[in-house]
Design an enzyme around this catalytic site. Structure first.
Site, PDB file in Angstrom:
ATOM      1  N   ASP A 133     -32.284  -0.829 -41.188  1.00  0.00           N
ATOM      2  CA  ASP A 133     -32.288   0.643 -41.273  1.00  0.00           C
ATOM      3  C   ASP A 133     -33.610   1.227 -40.794  1.00  0.00           C
ATOM      4  O   ASP A 133     -34.651   1.019 -41.407  1.00  0.00           O
ATOM      5  CB  ASP A 133     -32.042   1.075 -42.722  1.00  0.00           C
TER       6      ASP A 133
ATOM      7  N   MET B 185     -20.760   6.732 -42.538  1.00  0.00           N
ATOM      8  CA  MET B 185     -21.686   6.823 -43.673  1.00  0.00           C
ATOM      9  C   MET B 185     -20.895   7.285 -44.894  1.00  0.00           C
ATOM     10  O   MET B 185     -20.201   8.305 -44.844  1.00  0.00           O
ATOM     11  CB  MET B 185     -22.794   7.842 -43.383  1.00  0.00           C
TER      12      MET B 185
END
Ligand code: DX5
Ligand code: ZN
Length: 234
Positions: free
Chosen positions: A36, A143
């Site tokens: 990430d 997401m």
């Protein structure tokens, strides 16, 4: 459907021992390493960049074979970082369409640099955003939290959205024979992964569900086993 993939997010790993953490989670059954990247601009947090990606490459191995590094770019703009991450050992690169002025160009750039392109939809981003570029994608990432932090709760409306993306991917596969992965990221745990898989996801990011466990007594392996056993398609 493609076989399920479990991709632990190293956002929740111990950054002081990152190489060991990567090697451990792969030895304990992870398929990919989810990496990430946050820039304190597109998202309100600042994490790791290409130098750290290059540093974990020697540890990202399973049975002597390189394991995929699945880079999730939460940065704006996107394009300048694509060649840098490709050089740093990224296997797959996913980005948010809101963060790129020319989405099709960014996807092509990722492909030209030898990586697999993915497009990431935030909870409020409509699924129609993938329609014009599905041909060029290897992965769609939904997401299930707002991007920026690990350890947030899964947003339940994601389940219906997964179904809508699944239908598009299946229609596309029927016409082209090409299967695109459907990844879900945020709040994935042993108690909801079965529902996420049943809705149509085949690729699962899990940060705190894995790295939140004590590693010393086999906690990562137990967490990964639990996730994998529930992630099987029906
Ligand atoms: C959130 C990140 C996720 C996050 C997942 O912006 O993209 O990958 O680390 O962490 P958990 O599984 O704890 O929600
Ligand atoms: Zn992520």
């Amino acid at each position: 459907m493609l076989p399920p993939v479990i991709a632990p997010s190293i956002l929740s790993a111990d950054f002081a021992r990152l190489g060991e953490e990567v090697a451990r989670v792969l030895a304990d059954g992870a398929d990919w390493i989810h990496f990430d990247v946050m820039d304190n601009h597109y998202v309100p947090n600042l994490t790791i960049g290409p130098q750290v990606c290059a540093a974990i490459v020697p540890y990202a191995r399973r049975d002597g074979v390189a394991a995929p590094i699945d880079v999730h770019l939460m940065v704006e703009p996107v394009d300048a970082l694509v060649p840098t991450f490709a050089k740093a050992g990224a296997t797959r690169i996913s980005f948010h369409p809101e963060a790129s002025r020319h989405v099709h160009r960014t996807i092509a750039l990722i492909r030209d640099h030898g990586c697999s392109p993915g497009l990431v939809l935030n909870p409020a981003t409509p699924v129609e955003w993938i329609d014009e570029v599905l041909d060029d994608l290897d992965l769609v990432l939904l997401m299930s939290v707002n991007p920026g932090f690990g350890g947030q709760a899964f947003i339940p409306q994601t389940l219906a959205k997964i179904g809508r993306v699944r239908a598009r991917i299946d229609r596309h596969a029927a016409g082209t024979g090409r299967l695109i992965r459907l990844q879900v990221d945020g709040g994935v745990k042993a108690d909801n992964i079965a529902a996420i898989a049943a809705a149509g996801a085949d690729t699962f990011v899990a940060g705190s569900a894995v790295f939140g466990q004590p590693d010393a007594d086999g906690g990562y392996r137990r967490a990964l086993d639990a996730l994998r056993s529930m992630a099987k398609p029906n």
